[in-house]
Write a protein that holds these residues in place. Structure first.
Motif, short mmCIF file in Angstrom:
data_model
loop_
_atom_site.label_atom_id
_atom_site.label_comp_id
_atom_site.label_asym_id
_atom_site.label_seq_id
_atom_site.Cartn_x
_atom_site.Cartn_y
_atom_site.Cartn_z
N GLU A 99 -35.52 20.79 -4.57
CA GLU A 99 -34.62 20.88 -5.46
C GLU A 99 -34.15 21.98 -6.22
N VAL A 100 -32.77 22.41 -6.25
CA VAL A 100 -32.24 23.40 -6.73
C VAL A 100 -32.15 23.45 -8.09
N ASP A 101 -32.76 24.20 -8.98
CA ASP A 101 -32.52 24.22 -10.59
C ASP A 101 -31.18 24.82 -10.98
N LEU A 102 -30.41 24.06 -11.53
CA LEU A 102 -28.92 24.61 -11.88
C LEU A 102 -28.86 25.41 -13.40
N SER A 103 -29.99 25.43 -13.84
CA SER A 103 -30.04 25.85 -15.46
C SER A 103 -29.67 27.41 -15.55
N PRO A 104 -30.03 28.42 -14.57
CA PRO A 104 -29.65 29.99 -14.52
C PRO A 104 -28.25 29.96 -14.71
N ASP A 105 -27.58 31.06 -15.08
CA ASP A 105 -26.17 31.14 -14.91
C ASP A 105 -25.86 31.46 -13.70
N GLN A 106 -24.58 31.40 -13.34
CA GLN A 106 -24.09 31.60 -12.07
C GLN A 106 -24.29 32.49 -10.98
N ASP A 107 -24.41 33.98 -11.75
CA ASP A 107 -24.72 35.16 -11.04
C ASP A 107 -26.19 35.08 -10.67
N ASP A 108 -27.23 34.63 -11.75
CA ASP A 108 -28.51 34.78 -11.55
C ASP A 108 -28.91 33.89 -10.38
N LYS B 135 -22.01 25.24 -7.02
CA LYS B 135 -20.95 25.53 -8.23
C LYS B 135 -20.50 24.53 -9.01
N ARG B 136 -19.85 23.75 -8.21
CA ARG B 136 -19.09 22.77 -8.98
C ARG B 136 -20.16 21.76 -9.67
N ALA B 137 -21.14 21.32 -9.14
CA ALA B 137 -22.25 20.73 -9.80
C ALA B 137 -22.82 21.07 -11.09
N LYS B 138 -22.93 22.45 -11.07
CA LYS B 138 -23.18 23.13 -12.24
C LYS B 138 -22.14 23.18 -13.39
N ASP B 139 -20.65 23.40 -12.82
CA ASP B 139 -19.80 23.22 -13.65
C ASP B 139 -19.63 21.89 -14.42
N ARG B 140 -20.10 20.70 -13.80
CA ARG B 140 -20.02 19.47 -14.34
C ARG B 140 -20.98 19.18 -15.28
N GLY B 141 -22.11 20.10 -15.33
CA GLY B 141 -23.00 19.83 -16.29
C GLY B 141 -24.24 19.32 -15.53
N LEU B 142 -24.36 19.14 -14.15
CA LEU B 142 -25.46 18.55 -13.84
C LEU B 142 -26.81 19.52 -13.87
N GLU B 143 -27.94 19.17 -13.65
CA GLU B 143 -29.23 19.72 -13.80
C GLU B 143 -29.81 20.27 -12.67
#
Length: 332
Positions: A151-160, A277-285
């Motif tokens: 599992e990849v955690d999407l909580s960090p900001d995109q650059d990190d 990126k798109r999953a993070k933009d949609r607010g997924l975790e």
């Protein structure tokens, strides 16, 4: 109070229960369950456990009869359904002793119904990562085997997040800036194209692969908009890579992926980064890369700095268990 299991044939009510649980996946939705039954030649038994009038868990089970064997699955083999099995419902948070008793009685009630209605010679369950306590199955005679995924955690900001990936992923994504390509979200026709390409890749490797274009298309069309997505990468109108994903409100699951390995565009890395990126933009975790058991594939997936998660396969056989396990593997 005891817990009783009964069939839930109301699709809307079933899906409301799916939404109440943090242990379900998109495959648990009633639409998906029906498509799976249609394409696996099995009979669906969608069980719900009740404590009085209160639903406490759901457990979809599939029955298959291949003379002289009767088999119970969750999920059935062949269709690359990542996870299924039981899911407890979110509700009040009882103390540990009461929670364990409710869980144990829920599993017992469904196992009893399956034994009565299906009378399987062999049962096979593959749970999701949200289902963390298989002890009630062990206490009911099932043999557990731990399995693993990333599992990849999407909580960090995109650059990190990007900088946490391996250097070759970062290099490949940056390298793609030198290419002209189109990467877009497609439709049902693209779902079929991706599966067709995956089929061809498996044929080249002489590896069995039983997902059909019809199954993937029907799954895509039956689920609510945005639950299943097809990502396609093209160069000069030529397909160079694609990925089918499934998602709920919190998690995106990578399902089927293929790329043209002869093309110099690093399409796999590029598509995976775009999906993340798109999953993070949609607010997924999180993104579940689905599978961390194949040593060869782990070398690629680990490049995205994921954490390892455990889930379980659970098997029970009343007679000739070793033979039945062999039959299951052949069915897969």
């Amino acid at each position: 109070m005891s817990i009783d299991a009964s069939l839930m044939l109301d699709s809307e009510e079933w899906n409301r229960l799916v939404d109440r649980s943090d242990q379900t996946t998109p495959f648990h939705r009633y639409e998906a369950l029906e498509v799976i039954a249609d394409h696996s030649g099995t009979t669906l038994y969608p069980y719900v456990g009740y404590k009085g009038q209160e639903p406490v868990g759901l457990f979809p089970v599939y029955a298959m009869e291949r003379w002289p064997l009767r088999v119970a699955f969750s999920p059935p083999p062949d269709l690359e359904v990542s996870y299924l099995g039981p899911a407890q419902l979110n509700g009040s948070s009882p103390k540990q002793r009461k929670a364990e008793r409710r869980h144990r009685r829920f599993v017992e009630s469904v196992v009893e119904e399956v034994e009565s209605e299906i009378e399987p010679h062999y049962s096979h369950v593959r749970s999701g990562t949200g289902y963390e306590d298989p002890r009630p199955f062990i206490w009911n005679g099932f043999d557990p085997t731990p399995r693993y995924t990333y599992e990849v955690d999407l909580s960090p900001d995109q650059d990190d997040l990007f900088m946490s990936f391996s250097s070759d992923v970062r290099k490949n994504v940056r390298k793609s800036e030198d290419f002209e390509y189109d990467l877009y979200e497609g439709d049902a026709a693209d779902v079929e194209q991706i599966v067709s390409r995956v089929q061809h890749r498996h044929e080249e490797q002489d590896v069995s692969y039983n997902v059909t274009k019809a199954f993937a298309r029907d799954l895509y069309r039956s689920l609510p908009d945005g639950t299943a997505r097809a990502y396609v990468c093209e160069r000069d109108g030529r397909f160079v890579g694609g990925k089918i994903t499934l998602e709920d409100d919190e998690t995106l699951y990578g399902w089927q992926t293929v790329a043209d390995l002869d093309d110099d565009l690093p399409a796999t890395d590029l598509i995976d980064w775009e999906v993340i990126k798109r999953a993070k933009d949609r607010g997924l975790e999180r993104v579940d890369l689905v599978g961390a058991n194949d040593k060869r594939l782990c070398g690629y997936k680990a490049k995205f700095n994921p954490r390892v998660r455990t889930h379980y396969t659970l098997e029970q056989g009343s007679v000739a268990t070793d033979t039945l396990k062999h039959v299951y593997k052949r069915l897969r």
